[in-house]
Design a protein around this motif. Structure first.
Motif, short mmCIF file in Angstrom:
data_model
loop_
_atom_site.label_atom_id
_atom_site.label_comp_id
_atom_site.label_asym_id
_atom_site.label_seq_id
_atom_site.Cartn_x
_atom_site.Cartn_y
_atom_site.Cartn_z
N ARG A 164 0.82 -1.20 0.00
CA ARG A 164 0.00 0.00 0.00
C ARG A 164 0.86 1.26 0.00
O ARG A 164 0.55 2.24 -0.69
N VAL A 165 1.94 1.23 0.77
CA VAL A 165 2.86 2.38 0.78
C VAL A 165 3.44 2.58 -0.62
O VAL A 165 3.53 3.72 -1.11
N ALA A 166 3.84 1.50 -1.26
CA ALA A 166 4.40 1.61 -2.61
C ALA A 166 3.37 2.22 -3.57
O ALA A 166 3.71 3.07 -4.40
N ALA A 167 2.11 1.79 -3.46
CA ALA A 167 1.07 2.34 -4.33
C ALA A 167 0.85 3.82 -4.03
O ALA A 167 0.69 4.64 -4.95
N ALA A 168 0.83 4.17 -2.74
CA ALA A 168 0.63 5.57 -2.37
C ALA A 168 1.79 6.43 -2.86
O ALA A 168 1.58 7.56 -3.34
N ALA A 169 3.01 5.92 -2.75
CA ALA A 169 4.17 6.68 -3.22
C ALA A 169 4.14 6.85 -4.73
O ALA A 169 4.44 7.94 -5.25
N ASP A 175 11.34 10.71 1.23
CA ASP A 175 11.81 9.40 1.66
C ASP A 175 10.57 8.56 1.98
O ASP A 175 10.16 8.43 3.13
N SER A 176 9.98 7.99 0.95
CA SER A 176 8.66 7.37 1.07
C SER A 176 8.62 6.17 1.99
O SER A 176 7.57 5.84 2.55
N PHE A 177 9.75 5.48 2.14
CA PHE A 177 9.79 4.27 2.96
C PHE A 177 10.51 4.49 4.30
O PHE A 177 10.74 3.54 5.03
N HIS A 178 10.85 5.76 4.58
CA HIS A 178 11.39 6.13 5.89
C HIS A 178 12.62 5.30 6.23
O HIS A 178 12.82 4.86 7.36
N ASN A 179 13.48 5.08 5.23
CA ASN A 179 14.63 4.22 5.49
C ASN A 179 15.94 4.79 4.94
O ASN A 179 16.90 4.04 4.72
N TRP A 182 1.73 7.87 5.64
CA TRP A 182 0.89 7.49 4.51
C TRP A 182 -0.44 6.98 5.05
O TRP A 182 -0.48 6.35 6.11
N ILE A 183 -1.51 7.23 4.32
CA ILE A 183 -2.84 6.77 4.74
C ILE A 183 -3.53 6.04 3.60
O ILE A 183 -3.24 6.28 2.42
#
Length: 248
Positions: free
Chosen positions: A9-14, A82-86, A102-103
Motif C-alpha cells: 500500500r505504501v508503494a502504491a501511495a508513493a 523518503d517514502s519508505f522512511h529508510n 501514509w494513509i
C-alpha cells in the motif's frame, strides 16, 4: 490471491504521489523522469514540491539518484521524499523537514456529505478563485505573491479532479484527487470554514463518485491525520521529507 500488505500500500501511495508530481511539473513545463526506484526532476520545483520521490523500497538505488542530484547546481533547500522512511541522509547534508504518515482507505461505501455544496472544478475561469482559497490556508503562505501554482492544463487531465465546496456562495473548502497506480490520491485539502471531519467526508464522497472502485491514499500529519483516521483512513507507514541543508 496474496493479501495486500501495508508495504504494498505504501508503494502504491508513493507511486500515486509521484504521478501527481509528474502532472504538476509537466503542467508547469518542467522536465521529469520516472525511473524504477524514484521519480525525479532536475528543474526548480513549484512551491511545496520536491525534486525526488522514492517510489520503490530500494534504498541503495534511491541513494545513487540522490547523490546524482547533489552533484547538480540545484538551489539550496531543495527537498526529497523518503517514502519508505529508510534513508539516513544527515551525513549527506540533509535535515528532516517533516515526518508524516501514509494513509489508505479501502474502496467501498462513503458517508453522504452533510454539506451539499461539493462540485468539481471544470472551467479555467473557476480555478483562480479555487487557488485563492488554497493560498488562504496557513500552511500555504509560501505561495503568496508567486505565479499560479495550479496551471489550467491540469483541468484537462481525466485522471485529476479539483473539488470545491461552496456555502452561501462562498468557497469554504477544497481539495484535489488524482488517479494513478491503482489508487486515488487526495491532496491539497484546504478548509476556510466549517468542521474538518465534515470537509474530509465530503471530499472522500466526491472523489469516490468521480473515481469509483479504487482505494484512497495520501499522507497527513498532526490534526489532519487524526481527521483522516476519523474518516476511515488507516495509517500504513511513515515517510520523511528531507531538505538539503542551507549553509550558514
Amino acid at each position: 490471491m496474496r493479501a495486500t500488505s501495508n508495504s504494498d500500500r505504501v508503494a502504491a501511495a508513493a507511486r500515486n504521489n509521484a504521478a501527481w508530481y509528474a502532472s504538476m511539473f509537466r503542467a508547469h513545463g518542467l522536465p521529469d523522469e520516472t525511473l524504477p526506484a524514484v521519480w525525479l526532476s532536475r528543474a526548480p520545483p513549484p512551491p511545496y514540491h520536491s525534486n525526488l520521490v522514492v517510489i520503490a523500497d530500494a534504498p541503495n538505488d534511491a541513494l545513487a539518484h540522490i547523490r546524482a542530484l547533489m552533484a547538480l547546481p540545484l538551489a539550496p533547500g531543495w527537498s526529497l521524499k523518503d517514502s519508505f522512511h529508510n534513508l539516513a541522509l544527515n551525513g549527506l547534508g540533509f535535515d528532516v523537514l517533516f515526518e508524516a504518515s501514509w494513509i489508505w482507505r479501502a474502496a467501498g461505501p462513503t458517508e453522504a456529505p452533510s454539506d451539499p455544496g461539493w462540485t468539481r472544478i471544470t472551467s479555467p475561469a473557476e480555478l483562480p478563485a479555487w487557488e485563492e482559497g488554497w493560498r488562504g490556508e496557513a500552511g500555504n503562505a509560501a505561495a503568496q505573491g508567486r505565479p499560479a501554482q495550479f496551471p489550467a492544463a491540469l483541468l484537462a487531465d481525466p485522471d485529476i479532479a479539483f473539488f470545491a465546496c461552496h456555502r452561501g456562495g462562498e468557497l469554504v473548502a477544497g481539495g484535489i484527487a488524482n488517479r494513478a497506480a491503482g489508487a486515488v490520491g487526495l491532496s491539497n485539502v484546504f478548509i476556510a470554514s466549517g468542521d474538518a471531519r465534515a470537509v474530509w467526508a465530503g471530499l472522500i464522497h466526491a472523489a469516490s463518485e468521480i473515481f469509483p472502485g479504487l482505494p484512497l491514499v495520501g499522507y497527513q500529519r498532526g490534526a489532519s491525520l487524526d481527521t483522516a483516521i476519523a474518516c476511515a483512513f488507516q495509517p500504513i507507514g511513515p515517510l520523511r521529507v528531507w531538505m538539503r541543508r542551507v549553509a550558514p
